[in-house]
Design a protein around this motif. Structure first.
Motif, PDB file in Angstrom:
ATOM      1  N   ILE A  23       1.704  18.293   1.639  1.00 55.27           N
ATOM      2  CA  ILE A  23       2.983  17.610   1.409  1.00 55.27           C
ATOM      3  C   ILE A  23       3.090  16.493   2.443  1.00 55.27           C
ATOM      4  O   ILE A  23       3.288  16.755   3.631  1.00 55.27           O
ATOM      5  N   ILE A  24       2.940  15.269   2.012  1.00 54.07           N
ATOM      6  CA  ILE A  24       2.793  14.135   2.919  1.00 54.07           C
ATOM      7  C   ILE A  24       4.140  13.463   3.151  1.00 54.07           C
ATOM      8  O   ILE A  24       5.013  13.448   2.280  1.00 54.07           O
ATOM      9  N   GLU A  25       4.296  12.893   4.328  1.00 47.58           N
ATOM     10  CA  GLU A  25       5.550  12.218   4.693  1.00 47.58           C
ATOM     11  C   GLU A  25       5.928  11.133   3.690  1.00 47.58           C
ATOM     12  O   GLU A  25       5.076  10.471   3.101  1.00 47.58           O
ATOM     13  N   ASN A  26       7.231  10.967   3.494  1.00 43.33           N
ATOM     14  CA  ASN A  26       7.761   9.921   2.608  1.00 43.33           C
ATOM     15  C   ASN A  26       7.175   9.993   1.192  1.00 43.33           C
ATOM     16  O   ASN A  26       6.997   8.971   0.527  1.00 43.33           O
ATOM     17  N   SER A  27       6.902  11.209   0.735  1.00 43.63           N
ATOM     18  CA  SER A  27       6.337  11.393  -0.604  1.00 43.63           C
ATOM     19  C   SER A  27       7.358  12.074  -1.515  1.00 43.63           C
ATOM     20  O   SER A  27       8.280  12.750  -1.038  1.00 43.63           O
ATOM     21  N   PRO A  28       7.209  11.942  -2.824  1.00 42.35           N
ATOM     22  CA  PRO A  28       8.092  12.667  -3.732  1.00 42.35           C
ATOM     23  C   PRO A  28       8.122  14.170  -3.475  1.00 42.35           C
ATOM     24  O   PRO A  28       9.183  14.796  -3.564  1.00 42.35           O
ATOM     25  N   ILE A  61      -1.657   0.116   5.790  1.00 41.77           N
ATOM     26  CA  ILE A  61      -1.865   1.265   4.905  1.00 41.77           C
ATOM     27  C   ILE A  61      -2.926   2.239   5.394  1.00 41.77           C
ATOM     28  O   ILE A  61      -3.183   3.258   4.743  1.00 41.77           O
ATOM     29  N   SER A  62      -3.543   1.981   6.557  1.00 42.06           N
ATOM     30  CA  SER A  62      -4.728   2.742   6.967  1.00 42.06           C
ATOM     31  C   SER A  62      -4.454   4.235   7.127  1.00 42.06           C
ATOM     32  O   SER A  62      -5.227   5.070   6.646  1.00 42.06           O
ATOM     33  N   GLY A  66      -5.339   4.751   3.382  1.00 43.68           N
ATOM     34  CA  GLY A  66      -6.672   4.228   3.642  1.00 43.68           C
ATOM     35  C   GLY A  66      -6.753   2.740   3.369  1.00 43.68           C
ATOM     36  O   GLY A  66      -5.973   2.178   2.601  1.00 43.68           O
ATOM     37  N   GLY A  67      -7.698   2.088   4.035  1.00 42.70           N
ATOM     38  CA  GLY A  67      -7.838   0.646   3.895  1.00 42.70           C
ATOM     39  C   GLY A  67      -7.302  -0.065   5.122  1.00 42.70           C
ATOM     40  O   GLY A  67      -6.797   0.553   6.053  1.00 42.70           O
ATOM     41  N   ASN A  68      -7.420  -1.391   5.111  1.00 46.64           N
ATOM     42  CA  ASN A  68      -7.032  -2.143   6.305  1.00 46.64           C
ATOM     43  C   ASN A  68      -6.023  -3.250   6.016  1.00 46.64           C
ATOM     44  O   ASN A  68      -5.895  -4.193   6.784  1.00 46.64           O
ATOM     45  N   LYS A  69      -5.293  -3.131   4.914  1.00 43.83           N
ATOM     46  CA  LYS A  69      -4.337  -4.172   4.546  1.00 43.83           C
ATOM     47  C   LYS A  69      -2.935  -3.857   5.058  1.00 43.83           C
ATOM     48  O   LYS A  69      -2.572  -2.701   5.286  1.00 43.83           O
ATOM     49  N   LEU A  70      -2.158  -4.909   5.235  1.00 50.40           N
ATOM     50  CA  LEU A  70      -0.744  -4.763   5.546  1.00 50.40           C
ATOM     51  C   LEU A  70       0.032  -4.468   4.273  1.00 50.40           C
ATOM     52  O   LEU A  70      -0.328  -4.938   3.183  1.00 50.40           O
ATOM     53  N   VAL A  71       1.124  -3.714   4.424  1.00 49.51           N
ATOM     54  CA  VAL A  71       1.978  -3.446   3.267  1.00 49.51           C
ATOM     55  C   VAL A  71       2.458  -4.753   2.666  1.00 49.51           C
ATOM     56  O   VAL A  71       2.452  -4.931   1.437  1.00 49.51           O
ATOM     57  N   ARG A  72       2.863  -5.697   3.518  1.00 50.57           N
ATOM     58  CA  ARG A  72       3.414  -6.948   2.986  1.00 50.57           C
ATOM     59  C   ARG A  72       2.338  -7.862   2.388  1.00 50.57           C
ATOM     60  O   ARG A  72       2.673  -8.944   1.894  1.00 50.57           O
ATOM     61  N   ALA A  73       1.065  -7.442   2.413  1.00 48.62           N
ATOM     62  CA  ALA A  73       0.009  -8.195   1.737  1.00 48.62           C
ATOM     63  C   ALA A  73      -0.262  -7.660   0.333  1.00 48.62           C
ATOM     64  O   ALA A  73      -1.036  -8.249  -0.412  1.00 48.62           O
ATOM     65  N   LEU A  74       0.362  -6.541  -0.029  1.00 48.91           N
ATOM     66  CA  LEU A  74       0.156  -5.910  -1.338  1.00 48.91           C
ATOM     67  C   LEU A  74       1.396  -6.058  -2.199  1.00 48.91           C
ATOM     68  O   LEU A  74       2.526  -6.098  -1.690  1.00 48.91           O
ATOM     69  N   SER A  75       1.206  -6.109  -3.499  1.00 52.91           N
ATOM     70  CA  SER A  75       2.347  -6.056  -4.404  1.00 52.91           C
ATOM     71  C   SER A  75       2.838  -4.611  -4.507  1.00 52.91           C
ATOM     72  O   SER A  75       2.122  -3.660  -4.147  1.00 52.91           O
ATOM     73  N   ALA A  76       4.038  -4.440  -5.013  1.00 48.94           N
ATOM     74  CA  ALA A  76       4.570  -3.090  -5.197  1.00 48.94           C
ATOM     75  C   ALA A  76       3.696  -2.283  -6.155  1.00 48.94           C
ATOM     76  O   ALA A  76       3.435  -1.101  -5.923  1.00 48.94           O
ATOM     77  N   ASN A  77       3.230  -2.912  -7.225  1.00 51.60           N
ATOM     78  CA  ASN A  77       2.363  -2.197  -8.173  1.00 51.60           C
ATOM     79  C   ASN A  77       1.060  -1.754  -7.527  1.00 51.60           C
ATOM     80  O   ASN A  77       0.561  -0.660  -7.801  1.00 51.60           O
ATOM     81  N   GLU A  78       0.509  -2.594  -6.653  1.00 53.33           N
ATOM     82  CA  GLU A  78      -0.739  -2.228  -5.973  1.00 53.33           C
ATOM     83  C   GLU A  78      -0.523  -1.050  -5.038  1.00 53.33           C
ATOM     84  O   GLU A  78      -1.307  -0.090  -5.031  1.00 53.33           O
ATOM     85  N   LEU A  79       0.533  -1.102  -4.234  1.00 53.94           N
ATOM     86  CA  LEU A  79       0.776  -0.038  -3.258  1.00 53.94           C
ATOM     87  C   LEU A  79       1.098   1.284  -3.939  1.00 53.94           C
ATOM     88  O   LEU A  79       0.579   2.338  -3.541  1.00 53.94           O
ATOM     89  N   THR A  80       1.939   1.252  -4.955  1.00 51.18           N
ATOM     90  CA  THR A  80       2.378   2.499  -5.586  1.00 51.18           C
ATOM     91  C   THR A  80       1.316   3.118  -6.496  1.00 51.18           C
ATOM     92  O   THR A  80       1.534   4.194  -7.059  1.00 51.18           O
ATOM     93  N   ALA A  81       0.160   2.473  -6.609  1.00 56.14           N
ATOM     94  CA  ALA A  81      -0.972   3.059  -7.354  1.00 56.14           C
ATOM     95  C   ALA A  81      -1.961   3.754  -6.436  1.00 56.14           C
ATOM     96  O   ALA A  81      -2.938   4.346  -6.912  1.00 56.14           O
ATOM     97  N   LEU A  82      -1.719   3.715  -5.110  1.00 56.93           N
ATOM     98  CA  LEU A  82      -2.654   4.290  -4.143  1.00 56.93           C
ATOM     99  C   LEU A  82      -2.213   5.698  -3.759  1.00 56.93           C
ATOM    100  O   LEU A  82      -1.144   5.876  -3.169  1.00 56.93           O
ATOM    101  N   PRO A  83      -3.003   6.733  -4.038  1.00 56.90           N
ATOM    102  CA  PRO A  83      -2.620   8.101  -3.670  1.00 56.90           C
ATOM    103  C   PRO A  83      -2.536   8.271  -2.153  1.00 56.90           C
ATOM    104  O   PRO A  83      -3.355   7.732  -1.413  1.00 56.90           O
ATOM    105  N   LEU A  84      -1.558   8.998  -1.716  1.00 58.31           N
ATOM    106  CA  LEU A  84      -1.416   9.319  -0.298  1.00 58.31           C
ATOM    107  C   LEU A  84      -2.526  10.274   0.117  1.00 58.31           C
ATOM    108  O   LEU A  84      -2.807  11.257  -0.574  1.00 58.31           O
TER     109      LEU A  84
END
Length: 252
Positions: A23-28, A61-62, A66-84
């Motif tokens: 159960i990960i932080e800030n998750s549904p 998002i690291s 995972g990965g090395n991008k900033l949240v503000r470099a991703l669209s909402a659709n891109e971020l919300t498709a990445l599993p925690l």
């Protein structure tokens, strides 16, 4: 000052998360677990590249997906498709709107608007948060470390409860290269004449600061973060009106 609902019950920090159980932080899943235990929920908001508010704590998002991008470099659709990472149910981050749909007024919310990189981002995130909350019917308060964000939210027409998050500004690993003068203003809440915050969210070891004690004596509610043991909770409850907790059961 009134006793508003987000101070009525202990507040689960980033939801009632438990990584060992997936159960990960800030998750549904973390938010559902908090609702089931009748705890309030604290969550964090960041801004995406396309101007959407998303429920996510870190600037990058690291750690969480995972990965090395900033949240503000991703669209909402891109971020919300990445599993925690390590989520037992493959939860993904949510937009703020989706989060509010999930909660649907079932428990009080303490919504932290994260500090942004510049004034433009501050105003954009403030605008999106206020727009998204416009039709929400459940109990909530906003809070932020950034006095500029309080001003930005008010300029968007928000008239509800908004708190300043603070601590002793004595931890270099937290404040980085912040000038001493700025730390002095923040530690002593000297921005109050222009921010007009309505409550305080104070790190639990800093509850004895003169400014915190003064404002509480004047009737301001104080919420204490992040309380991680029953012993810390016992101390915090003597000096604050409610706790933001993780890692233990405050009802035990």
């Amino acid at each position: 000052m009134t006793q508003y609902p987000p101070f009525a019950r202990p507040v689960a920090h980033r939801g009632l998360h438990d990584r060992q159980r997936g159960i990960i932080e800030n998750s549904p899943s973390a938010f559902t677990a908090a609702i089931e235990r009748r705890f309030g929920i604290e969550c964090d908001l960041q801004l995406t590249a396309d101007g959407e508010a998303v429920v996510f704590h870190d600037d990058d998002i690291s750690r969480l997906v995972g990965g090395n991008k900033l949240v503000r470099a991703l669209s909402a659709n891109e971020l919300t498709a990445l599993p925690l990472l390590e989520s037992a149910t493959s939860d993904c981050p949510q937009t703020f709107a989706a989060f509010l749909d999930q909660i649907d007024g079932r428990t009080p919310l303490v919504i932290e608007i994260k500090k942004q990189a510049n004034a433009k981002d501050t105003s954009e995130l403030a605008k999106r948060v206020v727009q998204t909350l416009a039709t929400y019917q459940g109990p909530f308060v906003l809070k932020t470390f950034d006095p500029r964000m309080i001003v930005a939210v008010r300029r968007q027409g928000f008239s509800g409860e908004i708190g300043i998050i603070t601590y002793g500004y004595d931890k270099p690993e937290w404040y980085g290269d912040m000038p001493a003068q700025t730390r002095f203003v923040l530690r002593h809440l000297l921005h109050y004449p222009w921010t007009r915050f309505t409550f305080i969210s104070c790190e639990q070891t800093a509850l004895g600061l003169p400014a915190i004690r003064l404002f509480r004596a004047l009737g301001f509610k104080v919420m204490s973060w992040t309380v991680r043991t029953a012993d810390q909770a016992k101390i915090a409850r003597h000096n604050a009106d409610q706790i933001v907790f993780e890692g233990f059961d405050p009802d035990a």
